[in-house]
Design a protein around this motif. Structure first.
Motif, PDB file in Angstrom:
ATOM      1  N   ASP A  83       0.802  -1.219   0.000  1.00  0.00           N
ATOM      2  CA  ASP A  83       0.000   0.000   0.000  1.00  0.00           C
ATOM      3  C   ASP A  83       0.837   1.272   0.000  1.00  0.00           C
ATOM      4  O   ASP A  83       0.325   2.357  -0.273  1.00  0.00           O
ATOM      5  CB  ASP A  83      -0.929   0.018   1.223  1.00  0.00           C
ATOM      6  N   GLY A  84       2.102   1.158   0.318  1.00  0.00           N
ATOM      7  CA  GLY A  84       2.955   2.342   0.321  1.00  0.00           C
ATOM      8  C   GLY A  84       2.606   3.275   1.467  1.00  0.00           C
ATOM      9  O   GLY A  84       2.311   2.854   2.578  1.00  0.00           O
ATOM     10  N   ALA A  85       2.603   4.555   1.181  1.00  0.00           N
ATOM     11  CA  ALA A  85       2.380   5.555   2.225  1.00  0.00           C
ATOM     12  C   ALA A  85       0.975   5.459   2.797  1.00  0.00           C
ATOM     13  O   ALA A  85       0.755   5.699   3.978  1.00  0.00           O
ATOM     14  CB  ALA A  85       2.619   6.955   1.672  1.00  0.00           C
ATOM     15  N   ILE A  86      -0.027   5.148   1.966  1.00  0.00           N
ATOM     16  CA  ILE A  86      -1.400   5.048   2.448  1.00  0.00           C
ATOM     17  C   ILE A  86      -1.537   3.765   3.234  1.00  0.00           C
ATOM     18  O   ILE A  86      -1.245   2.686   2.754  1.00  0.00           O
ATOM     19  CB  ILE A  86      -2.400   5.066   1.282  1.00  0.00           C
ATOM     20  N   GLY A  87      -1.983   3.872   4.459  1.00  0.00           N
ATOM     21  CA  GLY A  87      -2.160   2.702   5.290  1.00  0.00           C
ATOM     22  C   GLY A  87      -0.860   2.155   5.827  1.00  0.00           C
ATOM     23  O   GLY A  87      -0.741   0.953   6.031  1.00  0.00           O
ATOM     24  N   ALA A  88       0.145   3.026   6.043  1.00  0.00           N
ATOM     25  CA  ALA A  88       1.394   2.569   6.645  1.00  0.00           C
ATOM     26  C   ALA A  88       1.123   1.938   8.006  1.00  0.00           C
ATOM     27  O   ALA A  88       1.906   1.156   8.495  1.00  0.00           O
ATOM     28  CB  ALA A  88       2.361   3.735   6.787  1.00  0.00           C
ATOM     29  N   ARG A  89      -0.006   2.258   8.598  1.00  0.00           N
ATOM     30  CA  ARG A  89      -0.401   1.650   9.867  1.00  0.00           C
ATOM     31  C   ARG A  89      -1.929   1.634   9.955  1.00  0.00           C
ATOM     32  O   ARG A  89      -2.590   2.611   9.614  1.00  0.00           O
ATOM     33  CB  ARG A  89       0.181   2.450  11.042  1.00  0.00           C
ATOM     34  N   SER A 104     -18.172   6.931  14.716  1.00  0.00           N
ATOM     35  CA  SER A 104     -18.342   6.906  13.258  1.00  0.00           C
ATOM     36  C   SER A 104     -18.976   8.190  12.755  1.00  0.00           C
ATOM     37  O   SER A 104     -18.612   8.707  11.690  1.00  0.00           O
ATOM     38  CB  SER A 104     -19.194   5.700  12.855  1.00  0.00           C
ATOM     39  N   ARG A 105     -19.932   8.709  13.519  1.00  0.00           N
ATOM     40  CA  ARG A 105     -20.600   9.944  13.101  1.00  0.00           C
ATOM     41  C   ARG A 105     -19.700  11.169  13.215  1.00  0.00           C
ATOM     42  O   ARG A 105     -20.014  12.230  12.652  1.00  0.00           O
ATOM     43  CB  ARG A 105     -21.886  10.146  13.915  1.00  0.00           C
ATOM     44  N   HIS A 106     -18.594  11.023  13.938  1.00  0.00           N
ATOM     45  CA  HIS A 106     -17.652  12.140  14.111  1.00  0.00           C
ATOM     46  C   HIS A 106     -16.287  11.808  13.517  1.00  0.00           C
ATOM     47  O   HIS A 106     -15.262  12.309  13.982  1.00  0.00           O
ATOM     48  CB  HIS A 106     -17.501  12.486  15.592  1.00  0.00           C
ATOM     49  N   ILE A 107     -16.272  10.983  12.487  1.00  0.00           N
ATOM     50  CA  ILE A 107     -14.997  10.508  11.936  1.00  0.00           C
ATOM     51  C   ILE A 107     -14.138  11.654  11.421  1.00  0.00           C
ATOM     52  O   ILE A 107     -12.903  11.590  11.476  1.00  0.00           O
ATOM     53  CB  ILE A 107     -15.250   9.463  10.810  1.00  0.00           C
ATOM     54  N   GLU A 108     -14.744  12.721  10.941  1.00  0.00           N
ATOM     55  CA  GLU A 108     -13.951  13.844  10.414  1.00  0.00           C
ATOM     56  C   GLU A 108     -13.115  14.511  11.500  1.00  0.00           C
ATOM     57  O   GLU A 108     -12.104  15.136  11.196  1.00  0.00           O
ATOM     58  CB  GLU A 108     -14.866  14.875   9.758  1.00  0.00           C
ATOM     59  N   GLU A 109     -13.543  14.373  12.747  1.00  0.00           N
ATOM     60  CA  GLU A 109     -12.776  14.940  13.855  1.00  0.00           C
ATOM     61  C   GLU A 109     -11.697  13.979  14.352  1.00  0.00           C
ATOM     62  O   GLU A 109     -10.857  14.360  15.175  1.00  0.00           O
ATOM     63  CB  GLU A 109     -13.722  15.305  15.006  1.00  0.00           C
ATOM     64  N   LEU A 110     -11.724  12.758  13.857  1.00  0.00           N
ATOM     65  CA  LEU A 110     -10.772  11.747  14.315  1.00  0.00           C
ATOM     66  C   LEU A 110      -9.724  11.392  13.276  1.00  0.00           C
ATOM     67  O   LEU A 110      -8.615  10.975  13.642  1.00  0.00           O
ATOM     68  CB  LEU A 110     -11.527  10.463  14.708  1.00  0.00           C
ATOM     69  N   ASP A 114      -4.935  12.565   5.101  1.00  0.00           N
ATOM     70  CA  ASP A 114      -3.555  13.047   5.208  1.00  0.00           C
ATOM     71  C   ASP A 114      -2.809  12.480   6.420  1.00  0.00           C
ATOM     72  O   ASP A 114      -1.608  12.725   6.569  1.00  0.00           O
ATOM     73  CB  ASP A 114      -3.548  14.578   5.295  1.00  0.00           C
ATOM     74  N   ASP A 115      -3.496  11.736   7.264  1.00  0.00           N
ATOM     75  CA  ASP A 115      -2.865  11.252   8.490  1.00  0.00           C
ATOM     76  C   ASP A 115      -1.798  10.197   8.245  1.00  0.00           C
ATOM     77  O   ASP A 115      -0.916  10.002   9.074  1.00  0.00           O
ATOM     78  CB  ASP A 115      -3.927  10.681   9.439  1.00  0.00           C
ATOM     79  N   PRO A 261       0.852   7.034  15.454  1.00  0.00           N
ATOM     80  CA  PRO A 261      -0.531   6.909  14.971  1.00  0.00           C
ATOM     81  C   PRO A 261      -1.517   6.595  16.099  1.00  0.00           C
ATOM     82  O   PRO A 261      -2.609   7.177  16.145  1.00  0.00           O
ATOM     83  CB  PRO A 261      -0.454   5.765  13.957  1.00  0.00           C
ATOM     84  N   VAL A 262      -1.138   5.693  17.000  1.00  0.00           N
ATOM     85  CA  VAL A 262      -2.021   5.332  18.106  1.00  0.00           C
ATOM     86  C   VAL A 262      -2.214   6.518  19.034  1.00  0.00           C
ATOM     87  O   VAL A 262      -3.338   6.841  19.446  1.00  0.00           O
ATOM     88  CB  VAL A 262      -1.462   4.115  18.877  1.00  0.00           C
ATOM     89  N   ARG A 263      -1.143   7.202  19.360  1.00  0.00           N
ATOM     90  CA  ARG A 263      -1.215   8.341  20.255  1.00  0.00           C
ATOM     91  C   ARG A 263      -2.059   9.460  19.648  1.00  0.00           C
ATOM     92  O   ARG A 263      -2.895  10.076  20.329  1.00  0.00           O
ATOM     93  CB  ARG A 263       0.206   8.870  20.516  1.00  0.00           C
ATOM     94  N   THR A 264      -1.899   9.693  18.348  1.00  0.00           N
ATOM     95  CA  THR A 264      -2.666  10.749  17.672  1.00  0.00           C
ATOM     96  C   THR A 264      -4.153  10.464  17.730  1.00  0.00           C
ATOM     97  O   THR A 264      -4.958  11.335  18.092  1.00  0.00           O
ATOM     98  CB  THR A 264      -2.213  10.870  16.204  1.00  0.00           C
ATOM     99  N   LEU A 265      -4.538   9.249  17.361  1.00  0.00           N
ATOM    100  CA  LEU A 265      -5.961   8.911  17.353  1.00  0.00           C
ATOM    101  C   LEU A 265      -6.534   8.886  18.768  1.00  0.00           C
ATOM    102  O   LEU A 265      -7.653   9.356  18.994  1.00  0.00           O
ATOM    103  CB  LEU A 265      -6.168   7.560  16.667  1.00  0.00           C
ATOM    104  N   ALA A 266      -5.772   8.376  19.718  1.00  0.00           N
ATOM    105  CA  ALA A 266      -6.246   8.330  21.102  1.00  0.00           C
ATOM    106  C   ALA A 266      -6.499   9.739  21.636  1.00  0.00           C
ATOM    107  O   ALA A 266      -7.523   9.994  22.283  1.00  0.00           O
ATOM    108  CB  ALA A 266      -5.221   7.610  21.978  1.00  0.00           C
TER     109      ALA A 266
END
Length: 285
Positions: A83-89, A104-110, A114-115, A261-266
């Motif tokens: 997958d390359g850069a997309i989905g590196a994790r 799910s209803r607030h996915i744009e805030e999560l 570009d992440d 990635p985990v820290r960012t999403l958390a």
């Protein structure tokens, strides 16, 4: 031996049974049971001790689990390379049905494209084994007690009785809509059964179908206030139920919590829930 069979084995082993693994695999319990039995025949060993309370790994099952996790790590590495850069994790978030609905209803805030990481929601009503990396982030209604897990206390969560505002069908007669299946193990479902079990006339094994039944006037049910108060089709009967008051906890593996990635999403999940603290607490003042 196929990777698909090993992946099913991992889900059943980590979640402790066929019912819980249905949500992650999309397969019925009967189909999962046949696949697990076929795998045991292929290997020539019994992998699980089967009981009404769930599945427990045998010695052979524990040995296969370690090897299957090695295969899983290798397959993820190949996928990431492809997958390359997309989905590196892929960051897996485990939560109950209603919390997953809210996220799910607030996915744009999560999350945004570009992440550089992807998000996978794992809806489960039992504890997903974060220690074995069945998920990277867990949202629970109690503090973690397992070793190697870190917890962060978030917002209080309130529950109340809800019904359709029109006095029709079961609402008029004071009847209730119940919950069956894996969701029946939740504290709210047990409370409803204990207090109004003799008046439950219709049930559903999916929380969303239960909400639709209630919105149609079939009867009353218990819902978290962040779901019931946000649905204009529903009315709260009275204040939050004190017996069901709890807190949401964000749970991470002690080592994985430092992964960017985990820290960012958390951190984003915590900010989102804190921003909606009144909704979660049932404060409609």
């Amino acid at each position: 031996m196929s990777w698909d069979d090993l992946r099913l084995f991992l889900d059943v082993a980590r979640l402790g049974g066929l019912s819980a693994a249905r949500a992650t695999t999309g397969l019925s319990a009967a189909t999962l049971g046949r696949r697990v039995t076929a795998l045991e025949r292929q290997i020539g060993e019994t992998l699980f001790i089967r009981a009404q309370t769930g599945f427990t790994l045998t010695g052979a099952g524990e040995a296969l689990l370690k090897r299957a996790e090695d295969v899983e790590a290798a397959m993820r590495a190949v996928t990431h390379w492809r997958d390359g850069a997309i989905g590196a994790r892929v960051v897996r978030v485990s939560a109950g049905g209603w919390t997953t609905d809210f996220l799910s209803r607030h996915i744009e805030e999560l999350w945004s494209p570009d992440d550089g990481f992807r998000v996978e929601f794992v809806t489960a009503y039992d504890k997903v084994d974060i220690g074995r990396r069945a998920a990277d982030i867990g949202i629970r209604n109690s503090a973690p007690t397992e070793p190697n897990l870190a917890g962060r206390k978030m917002t209080p969560v309130a529950y109340a009785l809800y019904c359709a505002p029109r006095l029709v069908a079961g609402v008029r007669d004071g009847l209730f809509v119940g919950v069956t299946g894996p969701a029946a193990a939740t504290a709210s479902a047990r409370w409803l059964q204990a207090h109004h079990g003799d008046r439950i006339v219709v049930s559903g094994n999916d929380t969303h179908s239960v909400r639709e039944l209630v919105a149609a006037g079939t009867g009353l049910t218990v819902l978290p206030c962040f779901i019931g108060d946000a649905d204009p089709r529903l009315s709260r009967i009275r204040g939050p139920i004190a017996d069901l008051a709890a807190h949401q906890w964000l749970v991470l593996h002690h080592e994985e919590r430092h992964s960017p990635p985990v820290r960012t999403l958390a951190d984003r999940i915590v900010r989102l829930m804190v921003a909606h603290a009144k909704l979660f607490a049932g404060d409609i003042s």
